[in-house]
Write an enzyme that holds these catalytic residues in place. Structure first.
Site, PDB file in Angstrom:
ATOM      1  N   GLY A 111      26.394  13.353 -28.203  1.00  0.00           N
ATOM      2  CA  GLY A 111      25.868  14.134 -27.244  1.00  0.00           C
ATOM      3  C   GLY A 111      26.262  13.402 -25.842  1.00  0.00           C
ATOM      4  CB  ALA A 112      27.103  10.027 -25.000  1.00  0.00           C
TER       5      ALA A 112
ATOM      6  N   GLY B 134       0.929  -1.215  -0.013  1.00  0.00           N
ATOM      7  CA  GLY B 134       0.001  -0.021   0.032  1.00  0.00           C
ATOM      8  C   GLY B 134       0.928   1.269  -0.181  1.00  0.00           C
ATOM      9  N   GLY B 135       0.338   2.234   0.763  1.00  0.00           N
ATOM     10  CA  GLY B 135       0.934   3.529   0.733  1.00  0.00           C
ATOM     11  C   GLY B 135       2.418   3.544   1.414  1.00  0.00           C
TER      12      GLY B 135
HETATM   13  C1  HXC Z   1      -3.487  -4.558  11.669  1.00  0.00           C
HETATM   14  C2  HXC Z   1      -2.315  -6.458  10.799  1.00  0.00           C
HETATM   15  C3  HXC Z   1      -2.282  -5.695   9.690  1.00  0.00           C
HETATM   16  C4  HXC Z   1      -2.752  -4.425   9.289  1.00  0.00           C
HETATM   17  C5  HXC Z   1      -1.328  -7.822   9.497  1.00  0.00           C
HETATM   18  N1  HXC Z   1      -1.851  -7.635  10.521  1.00  0.00           N
HETATM   19  N2  HXC Z   1      -1.655  -6.771   8.610  1.00  0.00           N
HETATM   20  N3  HXC Z   1      -3.290  -5.731  11.762  1.00  0.00           N
HETATM   21  N4  HXC Z   1      -3.358  -4.011  10.473  1.00  0.00           N
HETATM   22  N5  HXC Z   1      -2.493  -3.919   8.318  1.00  0.00           N
HETATM   23  C6  HXC Z   1      -1.839  -8.525  11.624  1.00  0.00           C
HETATM   24  C7  HXC Z   1      -2.845  -9.969  11.540  1.00  0.00           C
HETATM   25  O1  HXC Z   1      -3.935  -9.647  11.878  1.00  0.00           O
HETATM   26  C8  HXC Z   1      -2.059 -11.049  12.385  1.00  0.00           C
HETATM   27  O2  HXC Z   1      -2.447 -10.693  13.418  1.00  0.00           O
HETATM   28  C9  HXC Z   1      -0.675 -10.481  12.188  1.00  0.00           C
HETATM   29  O3  HXC Z   1      -0.456  -8.898  12.014  1.00  0.00           O
HETATM   30  C10 HXC Z   1       0.107 -11.241  10.842  1.00  0.00           C
HETATM   31  O4  HXC Z   1      -0.646 -11.128   9.947  1.00  0.00           O
HETATM   32  P1  HXC Z   1      -0.859 -12.500   8.972  1.00  0.00           P
HETATM   33  O5  HXC Z   1      -1.870 -12.291   7.904  1.00  0.00           O
HETATM   34  O6  HXC Z   1      -1.118 -13.845   9.801  1.00  0.00           O
HETATM   35  O7  HXC Z   1       0.685 -12.789   8.366  1.00  0.00           O
HETATM   36  P2  HXC Z   1       1.083 -13.259   6.871  1.00  0.00           P
HETATM   37  O8  HXC Z   1       0.087 -14.491   6.524  1.00  0.00           O
HETATM   38  O9  HXC Z   1       2.446 -13.658   7.020  1.00  0.00           O
HETATM   39  O10 HXC Z   1       0.533 -12.095   5.965  1.00  0.00           O
HETATM   40  C11 HXC Z   1       1.110 -10.889   6.001  1.00  0.00           C
HETATM   41  C12 HXC Z   1       0.239  -9.735   5.313  1.00  0.00           C
HETATM   42  C13 HXC Z   1      -1.248  -9.937   5.520  1.00  0.00           C
HETATM   43  C14 HXC Z   1       0.573 -10.133   3.593  1.00  0.00           C
HETATM   44  C15 HXC Z   1       0.965  -8.318   5.458  1.00  0.00           C
HETATM   45  O11 HXC Z   1      -1.153  -9.840   7.023  1.00  0.00           O
HETATM   46  C16 HXC Z   1      -1.933  -8.747   5.050  1.00  0.00           C
HETATM   47  O12 HXC Z   1      -2.356  -8.885   4.000  1.00  0.00           O
HETATM   48  N6  HXC Z   1      -2.339  -7.672   5.858  1.00  0.00           N
HETATM   49  C17 HXC Z   1      -3.030  -6.784   5.373  1.00  0.00           C
HETATM   50  C18 HXC Z   1      -1.987  -5.942   4.167  1.00  0.00           C
HETATM   51  C19 HXC Z   1      -2.881  -4.455   4.105  1.00  0.00           C
HETATM   52  O13 HXC Z   1      -3.851  -4.386   3.375  1.00  0.00           O
HETATM   53  N7  HXC Z   1      -2.601  -3.352   4.495  1.00  0.00           N
HETATM   54  C20 HXC Z   1      -3.225  -2.264   4.342  1.00  0.00           C
HETATM   55  C21 HXC Z   1      -2.480  -1.578   3.118  1.00  0.00           C
HETATM   56  S1  HXC Z   1      -3.484   0.190   2.890  1.00  0.00           S
HETATM   57  P3  HXC Z   1      -2.316 -11.976  14.721  1.00  0.00           P
HETATM   58  O14 HXC Z   1      -3.018 -11.381  15.885  1.00  0.00           O
HETATM   59  O15 HXC Z   1      -3.051 -13.210  13.987  1.00  0.00           O
HETATM   60  O16 HXC Z   1      -0.822 -12.505  14.846  1.00  0.00           O
HETATM   61  C22 HXC Z   1      -2.107   0.856   3.422  1.00  0.00           C
HETATM   62  C23 HXC Z   1      -2.482   2.291   3.204  1.00  0.00           C
HETATM   63  C24 HXC Z   1      -1.189   3.178   3.615  1.00  0.00           C
HETATM   64  O17 HXC Z   1      -0.969   0.511   3.957  1.00  0.00           O
HETATM   65  C25 HXC Z   1      -1.556   4.368   2.987  1.00  0.00           C
HETATM   66  C26 HXC Z   1      -0.404   5.532   3.017  1.00  0.00           C
HETATM   67  C27 HXC Z   1      -0.512   6.646   2.268  1.00  0.00           C
END
Ligand code: HXC
Length: 508
Positions: free
Chosen positions: A404-405, A169-170
């Protein structure tokens, strides 16, 4: 008193456990170190001083009030690398997946603010699921606070990002605004939207690795600079890398004692250039034979390899090296190599790192692909970067410097301070055959051959340019290191200022 001290120790021990034994084991099972183990490898032993160990998130939605972990998923503070101060943050994937909450962001911002105030690099170890989903917009605000600091710190203190897990994401935009990005193969990835979203929107099926893994970003996209096999390799390389960089734009380049004689003669360089102008040779050999102890830290080695960029030292002091690589696409300048080198030149200039340029370039790459993708604008980036740079600029033309290079590659006309050429240099508007075919179009093959030989004799040498003062001296290849060392000594106190402006308008 004893009991309060014991309580502190107990609180610290709990904080150090992060998300707990089970999640630490899961992290290890993925071949990854924990946030704290990484800092142990990155920093000098015992030098880490942690801040904000007891900071907790402030979220009360989705039952979060009952799930508070001290430190809130990021370990922050300062330490030293070979005795030199750095500020660090290391995201802890065992705590809410290292996701970024408002407080987590505040911790990162605090060390960035301090780094800026005192003038020391920021090294970020990224391992995060992105925005803390439970916090919503508070988390987005946190990201933007970090982004703002990345921009303010750019050109003031070096910023290095290590991607050691997901970065989605961001979240990718903070590393993207730092100076260099290292990634770990098979366990780190960076993308704006992951494979599932890609599938939904474009119907493409792609793995995380192919979409945004270390190989993808260090070969195709150039988002990242270097890919490493594992966490330890990446962290040890980061230590070596930081050793090359000044602490800030107010500090001189670091000096490191070297046993390598500054005037070391390299007779093998006299035969580096092959007999035929079309035969390649490895520019790495020249670089390694010139820098102290052959130590060259190359950035983006796997992307646009027709140009080499990296850091070395001469007489113990860091230099940035840019060199055309005749082994790849004959060392031609194209879109990717221009962009790669332009960014590197600007980094060196921002941090007062002298630039040494080795030139063997047949020109810009022709073709519709290049023209339609904007070689004019992208080539201009490198031209612009060299022209605006006020650091000491030393150029050595080993063979071709065409068209040019020739102008672009830190020529005298772009305020090159000392421009040398080997006797094998060919400085001309273009190669002899191409030139003759244009000037003598329609002539017989014999006449063309005769004119080509004539053109070569006249222009395929450094003396026409040297006769005009465009080359300061034609030097013996074996004395290249000595000449560069002397040039750097002379230029150590160089001062040169560009006219006042708010900022320039480089063709982005
Ligand atoms: C809160 C999160 C989290 C998140 C993971 N966890 N991502 N908690 N916010 N964004 C937590 C899970 O609930 C889990 O908790 C633990 O972290 C480990 O995650 P798993 O999914 O079990 O691990 P894994 O299988 O290795 O997968 C990792 C992952 C996946 C690929 C990162 O967790 C995932 O897809 N997360 C969401 C990614 C996402 O969409 N993020 C937001 C993006 S938008 P427990 O308690 O079970 O251990 C964004 C906007 C930013 O970032 C913009 C800025 C401008």
């Amino acid at each position: 008193m004893t009991s309060t001290i014991a309580m502190l120790e107990a609180k610290r021990a709990a904080a150090k456990l992060g998300g707990g034994e089970k999640r630490i084991a899961a992290q290890h099972a993925k071949g990854k170190l924990t946030a704290r183990e990484r800092l142990d490898v990155l920093l000098d032993e015992g030098s880490f001083e942690e801040l904000d160990m007891f900071v907790e998130h402030n979220c009360t939605d989705f039952g979060m009030q009952d799930q508070r972990v001290p430190g809130d998923g990021v370990v922050t503070g300062s330490g030293t690398i070979n005795g030199r101060l750095v500020f660090v943050f290391s995201q802890d994937f065992t705590v809410f997946g290292g996701s970024l909450s408002e407080r987590h962001a505040q911790k990162i911002c605090k060390i960035m603010d301090m780094a800026l105030k005192v003038g020391a690099p920021v090294v970020g170890l990224n391992d995060s699921g992105g925005a803390r989903i439970q916090e919503g917009v508070a988390s987005l605000g946190g990201y933007a606070e970090v982004f703002q600091r990345n921009v303010l710190a750019s050109g003031v203190v070096p910023q290095l990002s290590l991607i050691m897990g997901p970065c989605a994401g961001g979240a990718v935009y903070s590393p993207a605004m730092t100076d260099f990005i290292f990634m770990v193969k098979d366990s780190s990835y960076m993308f704006v939207t992951g494979p599932d979203v890609v599938k939904t929107v474009t119907n493409e099926v792609v793995t995380q690795e192919a979409l945004g893994g270390a190989i993808t970003h260090t070969t195709k996209t150039s988002v990242a600079d270097v890919a490493f096999e594992n966490d330890i390799e990446a962290l040890l390389a980061a230590r070596d890398f930081i050793d090359f960089l000044p602490l800030s734009n107010r500090e001189p380049v670091p000096e490191r004692p070297s046993a390598d004689p500054w005037d070391r003669i390299e007779p093998s360089l006299d035969t580096l250039i092959p007999a035929s102008a079309n035969q390649p040779y490895d520019m790495h050999e020249l670089i390694r034979k010139v820098v102290d102890e052959g130590d060259f830290f190359e950035v983006q080695p796997a992307h646009a390899a027709n140009i080499l960029c990296g850091f070395g030292r001469i007489e113990g002091r860091t230099v940035g090296i840019v060199a055309n690589q005749p082994m790849v696409l004959a060392g031609v300048l194209d879109i990717n190599s221009s962009k790669k080198a332009a960014r590197f030149v600007r980094f060196c200039d921002a941090f007062e790192i002298p630039i040494v340029t080795f030139v063997d370039v047949p020109g810009f790459l022709p073709g519709t692909a290049q023209e339609h993708n904007g070689i004019i604008k992208h080539g201009a980036k490198l031209l612009f970067a060299y022209a605006e740079a006020t650091v000491p600029k030393i150029t050595v033309i080993t063979r071709k410097a065409y068209g040019g290079a020739y102008d672009v590659m830190a020529s005298k006309h772009l305020r090159g301070d000392l421009n040398y050429a080997w006797p094998t240099a060919e400085i001309a508007v273009m190669g002899a055959k191409g030139a003759v075919e244009i000037i003598f179009r329609g002539r017989t093959p014999d006449e063309i051959a005769e004119r080509t030989a004539e053109y070569e004799a006249r222009f395929a040498n450094p003396f026409v340019a040297a006769g005009k003062g465009f080359i300061d001296e034609v030097i013996q290849p074996h004395s290249t290191r000595r000449r560069i060392a002397l040039a750097l000594r002379k230029l150590k106190n160089k001062t040169l200022e560009n006219p006042w402006k708010k900022h320039d308008n480089i063709p982005l």
